[in-house]
Design a protein around this motif. Structure first.
Motif, PDB file in Angstrom:
ATOM      1  N   LEU A 209       0.833  -1.191   0.000  1.00 51.01           N
ATOM      2  CA  LEU A 209       0.000   0.000   0.000  1.00 51.01           C
ATOM      3  C   LEU A 209       0.870   1.243   0.000  1.00 51.01           C
ATOM      4  O   LEU A 209       2.038   1.209   0.400  1.00 51.01           O
ATOM      5  CB  LEU A 209      -0.924   0.002   1.231  1.00 51.01           C
ATOM      6  CG  LEU A 209      -1.925  -1.151   1.323  1.00 51.01           C
ATOM      7  CD1 LEU A 209      -2.698  -1.072   2.630  1.00 51.01           C
ATOM      8  CD2 LEU A 209      -2.875  -1.144   0.128  1.00 51.01           C
ATOM      9  N   ALA A 210       0.302   2.349  -0.466  1.00 53.27           N
ATOM     10  CA  ALA A 210       1.060   3.597  -0.539  1.00 53.27           C
ATOM     11  C   ALA A 210       1.419   4.088   0.854  1.00 53.27           C
ATOM     12  O   ALA A 210       0.675   3.890   1.817  1.00 53.27           O
ATOM     13  CB  ALA A 210       0.247   4.652  -1.274  1.00 53.27           C
ATOM     14  N   ASN A 211       2.553   4.734   0.951  1.00 55.73           N
ATOM     15  CA  ASN A 211       2.993   5.362   2.190  1.00 55.73           C
ATOM     16  C   ASN A 211       2.408   6.767   2.250  1.00 55.73           C
ATOM     17  O   ASN A 211       2.786   7.643   1.477  1.00 55.73           O
ATOM     18  CB  ASN A 211       4.530   5.414   2.213  1.00 55.73           C
ATOM     19  CG  ASN A 211       5.068   6.296   3.320  1.00 55.73           C
ATOM     20  OD1 ASN A 211       4.367   6.635   4.272  1.00 55.73           O
ATOM     21  ND2 ASN A 211       6.331   6.675   3.203  1.00 55.73           N
ATOM     22  N   PRO A 212       1.505   7.051   3.185  1.00 57.35           N
ATOM     23  CA  PRO A 212       0.865   8.380   3.220  1.00 57.35           C
ATOM     24  C   PRO A 212       1.800   9.492   3.697  1.00 57.35           C
ATOM     25  O   PRO A 212       1.444  10.669   3.579  1.00 57.35           O
ATOM     26  CB  PRO A 212      -0.289   8.178   4.210  1.00 57.35           C
ATOM     27  CG  PRO A 212       0.184   7.096   5.115  1.00 57.35           C
ATOM     28  CD  PRO A 212       0.979   6.156   4.230  1.00 57.35           C
ATOM     29  N   LEU A 213       2.975   9.127   4.222  1.00 59.82           N
ATOM     30  CA  LEU A 213       3.937  10.127   4.688  1.00 59.82           C
ATOM     31  C   LEU A 213       4.981  10.471   3.631  1.00 59.82           C
ATOM     32  O   LEU A 213       5.864  11.297   3.885  1.00 59.82           O
ATOM     33  CB  LEU A 213       4.652   9.619   5.949  1.00 59.82           C
ATOM     34  CG  LEU A 213       3.773   9.196   7.126  1.00 59.82           C
ATOM     35  CD1 LEU A 213       4.628   8.659   8.263  1.00 59.82           C
ATOM     36  CD2 LEU A 213       2.918  10.353   7.613  1.00 59.82           C
ATOM     37  N   HIS A 214       4.866   9.883   2.469  1.00 64.07           N
ATOM     38  CA  HIS A 214       5.910  10.010   1.449  1.00 64.07           C
ATOM     39  C   HIS A 214       6.126  11.456   1.010  1.00 64.07           C
ATOM     40  O   HIS A 214       5.178  12.184   0.747  1.00 64.07           O
ATOM     41  CB  HIS A 214       5.527   9.160   0.236  1.00 64.07           C
ATOM     42  CG  HIS A 214       6.547   9.137  -0.845  1.00 64.07           C
ATOM     43  ND1 HIS A 214       6.267   9.434  -2.149  1.00 64.07           N
ATOM     44  CD2 HIS A 214       7.886   8.859  -0.802  1.00 64.07           C
ATOM     45  CE1 HIS A 214       7.355   9.329  -2.883  1.00 64.07           C
ATOM     46  NE2 HIS A 214       8.355   8.985  -2.084  1.00 64.07           N
ATOM     47  N   GLN A 215       7.378  11.870   0.956  1.00 63.33           N
ATOM     48  CA  GLN A 215       7.810  13.196   0.482  1.00 63.33           C
ATOM     49  C   GLN A 215       7.035  14.330   1.151  1.00 63.33           C
ATOM     50  O   GLN A 215       6.281  15.059   0.503  1.00 63.33           O
ATOM     51  CB  GLN A 215       7.680  13.282  -1.038  1.00 63.33           C
ATOM     52  CG  GLN A 215       8.687  12.421  -1.776  1.00 63.33           C
ATOM     53  CD  GLN A 215       8.637  12.607  -3.284  1.00 63.33           C
ATOM     54  OE1 GLN A 215       7.638  13.048  -3.850  1.00 63.33           O
ATOM     55  NE2 GLN A 215       9.727  12.259  -3.941  1.00 63.33           N
ATOM     56  N   PRO A 216       7.231  14.530   2.437  1.00 64.43           N
ATOM     57  CA  PRO A 216       6.498  15.597   3.130  1.00 64.43           C
ATOM     58  C   PRO A 216       6.934  16.998   2.730  1.00 64.43           C
ATOM     59  O   PRO A 216       6.138  17.942   2.849  1.00 64.43           O
ATOM     60  CB  PRO A 216       6.815  15.337   4.607  1.00 64.43           C
ATOM     61  CG  PRO A 216       8.102  14.591   4.598  1.00 64.43           C
ATOM     62  CD  PRO A 216       8.069  13.746   3.357  1.00 64.43           C
ATOM     63  N   THR A 217       8.176  17.137   2.281  1.00 64.36           N
ATOM     64  CA  THR A 217       8.696  18.460   1.937  1.00 64.36           C
ATOM     65  C   THR A 217       9.425  18.409   0.603  1.00 64.36           C
ATOM     66  O   THR A 217       9.699  17.336   0.065  1.00 64.36           O
ATOM     67  CB  THR A 217       9.670  18.978   3.022  1.00 64.36           C
ATOM     68  OG1 THR A 217      10.758  18.040   3.150  1.00 64.36           O
ATOM     69  CG2 THR A 217       8.975  19.134   4.364  1.00 64.36           C
ATOM     70  N   ARG A 218       9.745  19.591   0.101  1.00 62.75           N
ATOM     71  CA  ARG A 218      10.542  19.716  -1.123  1.00 62.75           C
ATOM     72  C   ARG A 218      11.479  20.898  -0.943  1.00 62.75           C
ATOM     73  O   ARG A 218      11.214  21.816  -0.146  1.00 62.75           O
ATOM     74  CB  ARG A 218       9.632  19.949  -2.328  1.00 62.75           C
ATOM     75  CG  ARG A 218       8.736  21.165  -2.176  1.00 62.75           C
ATOM     76  CD  ARG A 218       7.723  21.277  -3.286  1.00 62.75           C
ATOM     77  NE  ARG A 218       6.798  22.381  -3.023  1.00 62.75           N
ATOM     78  CZ  ARG A 218       5.771  22.688  -3.801  1.00 62.75           C
ATOM     79  NH1 ARG A 218       5.537  21.980  -4.894  1.00 62.75           N
ATOM     80  NH2 ARG A 218       4.977  23.694  -3.497  1.00 62.75           N
ATOM     81  N   LEU A 219      12.569  20.877  -1.666  1.00 63.67           N
ATOM     82  CA  LEU A 219      13.525  21.975  -1.606  1.00 63.67           C
ATOM     83  C   LEU A 219      13.226  22.973  -2.721  1.00 63.67           C
ATOM     84  O   LEU A 219      13.173  22.618  -3.897  1.00 63.67           O
ATOM     85  CB  LEU A 219      14.954  21.454  -1.743  1.00 63.67           C
ATOM     86  CG  LEU A 219      15.538  20.737  -0.524  1.00 63.67           C
ATOM     87  CD1 LEU A 219      16.934  20.211  -0.838  1.00 63.67           C
ATOM     88  CD2 LEU A 219      15.594  21.672   0.680  1.00 63.67           C
ATOM     89  N   VAL A 220      12.994  24.226  -2.328  1.00 65.34           N
ATOM     90  CA  VAL A 220      12.759  25.312  -3.274  1.00 65.34           C
ATOM     91  C   VAL A 220      13.789  26.389  -2.980  1.00 65.34           C
ATOM     92  O   VAL A 220      13.761  27.005  -1.909  1.00 65.34           O
ATOM     93  CB  VAL A 220      11.325  25.882  -3.137  1.00 65.34           C
ATOM     94  CG1 VAL A 220      11.119  27.037  -4.105  1.00 65.34           C
ATOM     95  CG2 VAL A 220      10.296  24.782  -3.358  1.00 65.34           C
ATOM     96  N   ALA A 221      14.702  26.592  -3.918  1.00 64.80           N
ATOM     97  CA  ALA A 221      15.793  27.555  -3.718  1.00 64.80           C
ATOM     98  C   ALA A 221      16.525  27.259  -2.402  1.00 64.80           C
ATOM     99  O   ALA A 221      16.802  28.156  -1.607  1.00 64.80           O
ATOM    100  CB  ALA A 221      15.273  28.989  -3.744  1.00 64.80           C
ATOM    101  N   ASN A 222      16.811  25.964  -2.195  1.00 62.90           N
ATOM    102  CA  ASN A 222      17.538  25.504  -1.001  1.00 62.90           C
ATOM    103  C   ASN A 222      16.791  25.727   0.308  1.00 62.90           C
ATOM    104  O   ASN A 222      17.387  25.690   1.384  1.00 62.90           O
ATOM    105  CB  ASN A 222      18.926  26.160  -0.918  1.00 62.90           C
ATOM    106  CG  ASN A 222      19.855  25.692  -2.020  1.00 62.90           C
ATOM    107  OD1 ASN A 222      19.844  24.507  -2.378  1.00 62.90           O
ATOM    108  ND2 ASN A 222      20.636  26.600  -2.556  1.00 62.90           N
TER     109      ASN A 222
END
Length: 258
Positions: A209-222
């Motif tokens: 099943l999918a992990n609902p916590l996957h990729q909580p954040t992303r880097l935008v201009a560091n």
């Protein structure tokens, strides 16, 4: 991003359990104080399942709303969930990463105690759990997410018409930040890296099943940003430091509130 320090420090009579005394010293002891072992002679709190399914959740949110007069119910519920996840996940994930400690967190084994203002205060457990250093991240952490966190997300999403993915992002951001802080404080231990990868960088888990916590954040201009806005601004508070809304979106959001 920073974790929220609980407002109430532990009383001298409140002993930290399991490995928490070694992990949370002096002013950080309030993090560990969110977990306690039940006193069978004088039980406190409400069984977690009953709290989430009955009128107690709405009553706690109604008290919590008094801190933010006129605030939108969805923003209140989102902010309350962040306090809940912070109180639970910081000590649980730190202990798990440090020594493979597993607390008994199945909803049927937990009693929940809200503070006088309705905010989450303490989780009262049947026992202090035990260290299981041989267990991998999936064995230690998947039950926490699938059983405990899912119940909380479902209850808040249903009662307050919140998108489940917003609530999951609230939990995931706190999980990621907790484990990143563990890496800073404990060093590059393989268990911490494995837990971080399992919770935040694995799209599908061993149960297929999918992990609902996957990729909580992303880097935008560091700069690390949440995937979704938590609606904090709708409490007429400042935007979070990791808010994903850009300047134009923030200005539009504020105009709607004025």
């Amino acid at each position: 991003m920073t974790m929220s320090l609980p407002q109430q420090a532990p009383s001298p009579q409140h002993c930290l359990i399991g490995p928490l005394p070694q992990l949370f010293h002096s002013e950080l002891a309030a993090y560990g104080a969110a977990l306690a072992v039940a006193d069978t002679s004088a039980p406190v709190g409400t069984a977690l399942e009953a709290f989430l399914d009955g009128p107690q959740l709405a009553a706690a949110l109604a008290l919590f709303a008094l801190r933010f007069p006129g605030a939108h119910p969805k923003a209140l519920a989102s902010t309350w969930s962040k306090l809940y996840f912070n109180a639970l996940l910081v000590p649980v994930l730190a202990a798990s990463a440090a020594c493979g400690w597993c607390f008994p967190l199945a909803p049927g084994r937990v009693r929940f105690l809200a503070d006088t203002d309705g905010a989450p205060l303490r989780f009262v457990l049947e026992d202090a759990g035990a260290a299981h250093p041989a267990l991998d991240s999936a064995a230690r952490l998947q039950p926490l997410v699938r059983n405990h966190l899912t119940l909380v997300v479902d209850a808040l999403a249903t009662q307050y018409r919140l998108a489940p993915r917003l609530l999951w992002n609230n939990a995931a951001v706190i999980a990621e930040e907790t484990l990143l802080q563990c890496q800073l404080l404990m060093g590059a231990q393989p268990r911490i890296a494995a837990d971080l990868h399992f919770l935040c960088a694995t799209a599908q888990w061993p149960d297929q099943l999918a992990n609902p916590l996957h990729q909580p954040t992303r880097l935008v201009a560091n700069v690390r940003q949440r995937q979704l806005c938590c609606l904090r601004y709708r409490l007429r508070l400042d935007f979070c430091a990791d808010c994903p809304l850009d300047c134009r979106q923030r200005q539009a959001a504020q105009r709607k509130l004025s």
